[in-house]
Design an enzyme around this catalytic site. Structure first.
Site, PDB file in Angstrom:
ATOM      1  N   GLY A  56       0.687  -1.429   0.264  1.00  0.00           N
ATOM      2  CA  GLY A  56       0.039  -0.010  -0.001  1.00  0.00           C
ATOM      3  C   GLY A  56       1.134   1.253   0.019  1.00  0.00           C
ATOM      4  CG  ASP A  57       0.956   5.634  -1.243  1.00  0.00           C
ATOM      5  OD1 ASP A  57       2.149   6.279  -0.544  1.00  0.00           O
ATOM      6  OD2 ASP A  57       0.520   6.709  -2.430  1.00  0.00           O
ATOM      7  CG  PHE A  58       3.950   5.445   3.668  1.00  0.00           C
ATOM      8  CD1 PHE A  58       4.052   6.713   2.771  1.00  0.00           C
ATOM      9  CD2 PHE A  58       5.277   4.726   4.079  1.00  0.00           C
ATOM     10  CE1 PHE A  58       5.556   7.389   2.606  1.00  0.00           C
ATOM     11  CE2 PHE A  58       6.519   5.418   3.569  1.00  0.00           C
ATOM     12  CZ  PHE A  58       6.486   6.412   2.855  1.00  0.00           C
ATOM     13  CG  HIS A 112      15.697  10.114   6.922  1.00  0.00           C
ATOM     14  ND1 HIS A 112      17.385  10.290   6.744  1.00  0.00           N
ATOM     15  CD2 HIS A 112      15.393   8.952   6.486  1.00  0.00           C
ATOM     16  CE1 HIS A 112      17.453   8.684   6.224  1.00  0.00           C
ATOM     17  NE2 HIS A 112      16.476   8.389   5.628  1.00  0.00           N
TER      18      HIS A 112
END
Length: 324
Positions: A213-215, A233
């Site tokens: 998935g896509d965070f 970062h």
């Protein structure tokens, strides 16, 4: 004279040479060859497919930096630092050397323009974003991934040594890559339910329970703890805040968020390694390292509060946060 201020400055200016000396040694297989015992340049050149004259000069350059030891009979051996150039040894720096010399090296030439006029040095030099460039060049992508694997192994051990994860019943590693940290957690909390979460192409084929998935959009909900190791970062404040908000939305009221990052000191000399990592971010990406106060402010904006800052012996901190 040796040790004088001019000598030290000259050595700093010659850092470009040292980077490439290390790269040549790794690329040729010098550390592996010398692991079998001391050799002279002629024997090494014949074994490794190199020219003895130039190779001897490279070996002497590495001996001057105490990466190799130069014997009186002209043979060379691995010094303590040189042993870390071997693959598969504890605290190996082999991947890091290759990434710095082959992937990062040229981008540093764009630093002056970026400081003067803005932009990211890597993009100014190569004409495309860092990760897009790696995707188009499998050999460089492999070098970068090897560097990350070496670093992740060192840091994962340090994280679970410094922060007690044994009581966690369920953990989601957000942006966890190959799952190195999650495996270290498993060693300390063998009964915990663990989930690796990253892009589908990253987690495909993992031996861990994994979800793609896509965070930036959504992460799996309801876990005891969420890990964010060396994720924030990579991003500027707006993007880092979005990742934190996505995690916050997935957390229960009693969940933990464990952010693993280098933390910038108030004075650079107090943690030069963290400052150098911040410079890597400046050269390669849009992200940056942050102070503990800056992380606390980001967390607060995302609906979280910083509850602990635990230093490790690998140069990273575990920043514990809870919903507020």
């Amino acid at each position: 004279m040796p040790g004088s201020t001019p000598d030290r400055l000259a050595r700093l200016a010659d850092g470009y040479l040292i980077t490439q000396l290390l790269h040549v040694a790794v690329a040729l297989g010098v550390p592996e060859a010398l692991a079998a015992g001391p050799r002279d340049a002629e024997a090494l050149a014949a074994e490794l497919g190199a020219r003895p004259g130039p190779l001897r000069r490279v070996l002497r350059g590495l001996a001057a930096e105490e990466v190799l030891a130069e014997h009186a009979d002209g043979r060379f051996a691995l010094a303590d630092a040189g042993r870390l150039l071997q693959p598969g040894v504890p605290s190996s720096m082999r991947g890091a050397v290759t990434a710095r010399a082959d992937v990062y090296y040229g981008a540093a030439a764009g630093l002056l323009d970026a400081v003067r006029t803005g932009g990211t040095p890597f993009e100014l030099v190569h004409g495309q974003a860092f990760f897009a460039s790696l995707s188009a060049q499998p050999e460089r992508r492999a070098a970068f991934q090897a560097s990350m694997a070496d670093r992740s192994a060192r840091e994962a051990r340090a994280v679970v040594d410094a922060y007690d994860v044994s009581g966690l019943a369920s953990v989601v590693d957000v942006g966890g890559g190959r799952g190195t940290l999650l495996r270290a957690v498993r060693d300390r909390a063998p009964r915990a339910r663990l989930m690796l979460f990253d892009l589908p192409e990253v987690v495909d084929g993992s031996d861990l329970t994994a979800v793609g998935g896509d965070f930036f959009v959504q992460v799996p909900g309801g876990a005891d703890a969420y890990l964010l190791s060396r994720v924030l970062h990579d991003w500027d404040d707006a993007e880092a805040l979005q990742v934190l908000r996505t995690c916050r939305a997935a957390m229960r009221p009693d969940s933990l968020l464990l952010v693993v990052e280098a933390v910038l000191p108030e004075r650079a000399v107090d943690d030069p390694a963290a400052v150098r990592m911040d410079l890597h971010m400046l050269v390669l990406l849009h992200g940056r390292e942050r102070t503990a106060a800056e992380y606390a402010a980001l967390l607060h904006t995302a609906g979280l509060r910083l509850t602990a800052d635990v230093a490790t012996d690998a140069g990273v901190h575990v920043l514990e946060a809870r919903p507020r």
